[in-house]
Scaffold this active site. Structure first.
Site, mmCIF file in Angstrom:
data_model
loop_
_atom_site.group_PDB
_atom_site.id
_atom_site.type_symbol
_atom_site.label_atom_id
_atom_site.label_comp_id
_atom_site.label_asym_id
_atom_site.label_seq_id
_atom_site.Cartn_x
_atom_site.Cartn_y
_atom_site.Cartn_z
ATOM 1 N N LYS A 13 1.223 -1.451 0.035
ATOM 2 C CA LYS A 13 -0.057 0.234 -0.315
ATOM 3 C C LYS A 13 0.770 1.328 0.093
ATOM 4 C CE LYS A 13 -2.209 -1.664 3.986
ATOM 5 N NZ LYS A 13 -1.580 -2.160 3.697
ATOM 6 N N ARG A 88 -10.139 0.789 8.481
ATOM 7 C CA ARG A 88 -9.880 -0.476 8.630
ATOM 8 C C ARG A 88 -10.766 -1.456 9.156
ATOM 9 N NH1 ARG A 88 -3.585 0.210 8.495
ATOM 10 N NH2 ARG A 88 -2.559 -1.437 9.344
ATOM 11 N N ARG A 127 11.717 -5.451 5.056
ATOM 12 C CA ARG A 127 11.368 -3.898 4.861
ATOM 13 C C ARG A 127 12.358 -3.250 5.773
ATOM 14 N NH1 ARG A 127 5.174 -1.649 5.724
ATOM 15 N NH2 ARG A 127 5.052 -2.907 7.329
ATOM 16 N N ARG A 160 10.900 -1.033 11.509
ATOM 17 C CA ARG A 160 9.956 -1.270 12.055
ATOM 18 C C ARG A 160 9.536 -2.265 13.779
ATOM 19 N NH1 ARG A 160 5.228 0.325 8.015
ATOM 20 N NH2 ARG A 160 3.789 -0.882 10.430
ATOM 21 N N ARG A 171 -1.201 -9.151 13.216
ATOM 22 C CA ARG A 171 -1.723 -7.892 12.069
ATOM 23 C C ARG A 171 -2.062 -9.129 11.365
ATOM 24 N NH1 ARG A 171 3.960 -6.150 11.019
ATOM 25 N NH2 ARG A 171 2.854 -4.433 9.580
HETATM 26 P P1 ADP Z 1 1.014 -2.090 7.545
HETATM 27 O O1 ADP Z 1 1.970 -1.358 6.628
HETATM 28 O O2 ADP Z 1 1.147 -2.972 8.110
HETATM 29 O O3 ADP Z 1 0.356 -1.691 6.929
HETATM 30 P P2 ADP Z 1 0.369 0.819 8.593
HETATM 31 O O4 ADP Z 1 1.491 1.171 9.276
HETATM 32 O O5 ADP Z 1 -1.012 0.875 8.236
HETATM 33 O O6 ADP Z 1 0.056 -1.423 8.512
HETATM 34 O O7 ADP Z 1 0.223 1.076 10.762
HETATM 35 C C1 ADP Z 1 0.911 -0.047 11.435
HETATM 36 C C2 ADP Z 1 -0.125 0.420 12.460
HETATM 37 O O8 ADP Z 1 -0.879 1.264 12.927
HETATM 38 C C3 ADP Z 1 -1.199 -1.249 12.346
HETATM 39 O O9 ADP Z 1 -0.937 -2.093 12.854
HETATM 40 C C4 ADP Z 1 -2.288 -0.044 13.518
HETATM 41 O O10 ADP Z 1 -1.521 -0.698 14.981
HETATM 42 C C5 ADP Z 1 -2.369 1.094 13.264
HETATM 43 N N1 ADP Z 1 -2.885 1.963 12.737
HETATM 44 C C6 ADP Z 1 -2.465 2.390 11.512
HETATM 45 N N2 ADP Z 1 -4.523 2.993 9.966
HETATM 46 C C7 ADP Z 1 -5.000 2.294 11.406
HETATM 47 C C8 ADP Z 1 -6.152 2.658 11.741
HETATM 48 N N3 ADP Z 1 -6.646 3.084 10.080
HETATM 49 N N4 ADP Z 1 -6.847 1.916 12.763
HETATM 50 C C9 ADP Z 1 -6.154 1.525 13.525
HETATM 51 N N5 ADP Z 1 -5.142 0.969 14.556
HETATM 52 C C10 ADP Z 1 -4.706 1.728 12.831
HETATM 53 P P1 ADP Z 2 2.250 -1.769 2.980
HETATM 54 O O1 ADP Z 2 2.170 -0.224 3.001
HETATM 55 O O2 ADP Z 2 0.837 -2.367 2.467
HETATM 56 O O3 ADP Z 2 2.522 -2.664 4.589
HETATM 57 P P2 ADP Z 2 4.637 -1.210 2.118
HETATM 58 O O4 ADP Z 2 4.505 -0.678 0.817
HETATM 59 O O5 ADP Z 2 5.358 -0.776 3.058
HETATM 60 O O6 ADP Z 2 3.847 -2.298 2.203
HETATM 61 O O7 ADP Z 2 6.066 -3.063 1.351
HETATM 62 C C1 ADP Z 2 6.190 -4.028 2.328
HETATM 63 C C2 ADP Z 2 7.710 -4.124 2.011
HETATM 64 O O8 ADP Z 2 7.682 -4.990 0.952
HETATM 65 C C3 ADP Z 2 9.104 -2.868 1.461
HETATM 66 O O9 ADP Z 2 9.581 -2.945 1.776
HETATM 67 C C4 ADP Z 2 8.784 -3.284 0.108
HETATM 68 O O10 ADP Z 2 9.466 -2.084 -0.534
HETATM 69 C C5 ADP Z 2 8.987 -4.275 -0.739
HETATM 70 N N1 ADP Z 2 7.565 -4.241 -2.020
HETATM 71 C C6 ADP Z 2 6.412 -3.869 -1.758
HETATM 72 N N2 ADP Z 2 6.000 -3.543 -2.789
HETATM 73 C C7 ADP Z 2 6.103 -5.215 -3.433
HETATM 74 C C8 ADP Z 2 6.585 -5.371 -4.351
HETATM 75 N N3 ADP Z 2 5.597 -5.138 -5.576
HETATM 76 N N4 ADP Z 2 7.083 -6.195 -4.697
HETATM 77 C C9 ADP Z 2 8.174 -6.630 -3.848
HETATM 78 N N5 ADP Z 2 8.371 -6.061 -2.759
HETATM 79 C C10 ADP Z 2 7.749 -5.299 -2.721
#
Ligand code: ADP
Ligand code: ADP
Ligand code: ZN
Length: 216
Positions: A13, A88, A127, A160, A171
């Site tokens: 994302k 979410r 990551r 992270r 998660r």
């Molecule tokens: P990911 O990369 O795993 O999708 P995020 O960076 O979006 O994770 O979120 C990390 C953490 O922040 C989540 O596990 C949750 O604890 C909190 N968080 C983020 N967005 C939300 C939301 N919309 N509602 C509740 N908690 C959230």
């Molecule tokens: P999210 O926000 O959904 O948690 P991220 O964009 O942070 O996901 O991506 C998670 C990890 O995977 C990061 O280290 C990123 O560089 C890697 N990544 C993202 N997209 C791809 C892809 N299409 N193929 C391989 N690795 C990816």
């Protein structure tokens, strides 16, 4: 353009949000980034959020809804925005709907990224993020040219706290239980655009554009 990015942790994302932000000139609103900033700043919000985040649980809906409502009211969101990590839960989605209705705005699409679980786990465990500019890397799929150093700005890379094995598992479970039902929610509204997120990020981006602009 008003877009929601849906998908499990690690689906890409954040990566796709950056590309879309550049292409459409609309701001990325990442609730995860906002919360991590609050944690780093040591604000009351940050202290409350950290406990939930470290367990892989969600921060309470009311807290998140207030943050997003305030953010969407900002001037730079006037011509569109891209939500990454919100909504979410169904309660968040309903509150978001009410926010849009109050301003007589409509959502254009919800992009749902599909990635197999094993790949998600590999993406999350590798990551790495730049402490300084936020640029994202992956130890295997997109490694920095110098270990632990950001290619963009020379900043230090970090992992992270919640990208460790147990928290990743928590998660995933939270996603299945609380967030996956939103697929149905957006499908019912005719807004769900499902995309194969397992390809490389350029291909995924092309797919997303295709689904957003079918005529173009
Ligand atoms: P990911 O990369 O795993 O999708 P995020 O960076 O979006 O994770 O979120 C990390 C953490 O922040 C989540 O596990 C949750 O604890 C909190 N968080 C983020 N967005 C939300 C939301 N919309 N509602 C509740 N908690 C959230
Ligand atoms: P999210 O926000 O959904 O948690 P991220 O964009 O942070 O996901 O991506 C998670 C990890 O995977 C990061 O280290 C990123 O560089 C890697 N990544 C993202 N997209 C791809 C892809 N299409 N193929 C391989 N690795 C990816
Ligand atoms: Zn950097």
């Amino acid at each position: 353009m008003r877009i929601v990015l849906l998908g499990p942790p690690g689906a890409g994302k954040g990566t796709q949000a950056k590309l879309l932000e550049e292409r459409f000139g609309i701001p990325q609103i990442s609730t995860g980034d906002i919360l991590r900033q609050a944690v780093q700043d040591g604000t009351p919000l940050g202290m409350q959020a950290k406990q939930c985040m470290d367990r892989g649980e969600l921060v309470p809906d009311s807290v998140i809804i207030d943050i997003v409502a305030a953010r969407l009211a900002a001037e730079d969101c006037r011509d569109g925005f891209l939500l990454d990590g919100f909504p979410r839960t169904v309660a968040q989605a309903e509150a978001f709907d009410a926010m849009l209705q109050r301003r007589q705005l409509a959502l254009d699409a919800t992009v749902d990224l599909h990635v197999p679980r094993a790949e998600l786990i590999e993406r999350l465990s590798g990551r790495r993020t730049c402490r300084q500019c936020g640029h994202m890397f992956h130890l295997r799929f997109d490694p920095p040219s110098k270990q632990n150093v950001c290619d963009e700005c020379g900043g230090v890379l970090y992992q992270r706290d919640d990208d460790c094995e147990e928290t990743i598992a928590a998660r995933m479970e939270v996603y299945e239980r609380q967030t996956a039902p939103l697929r149905e929610y957006f499908r019912d509204k005719g807004l769900l655009r499902e995309v194969d997120g397992s390809r490389d990020s350029g291909e995924v981006f092309a797919q997303i554009l295709h689904r957003l602009l079918p005529a173009g």
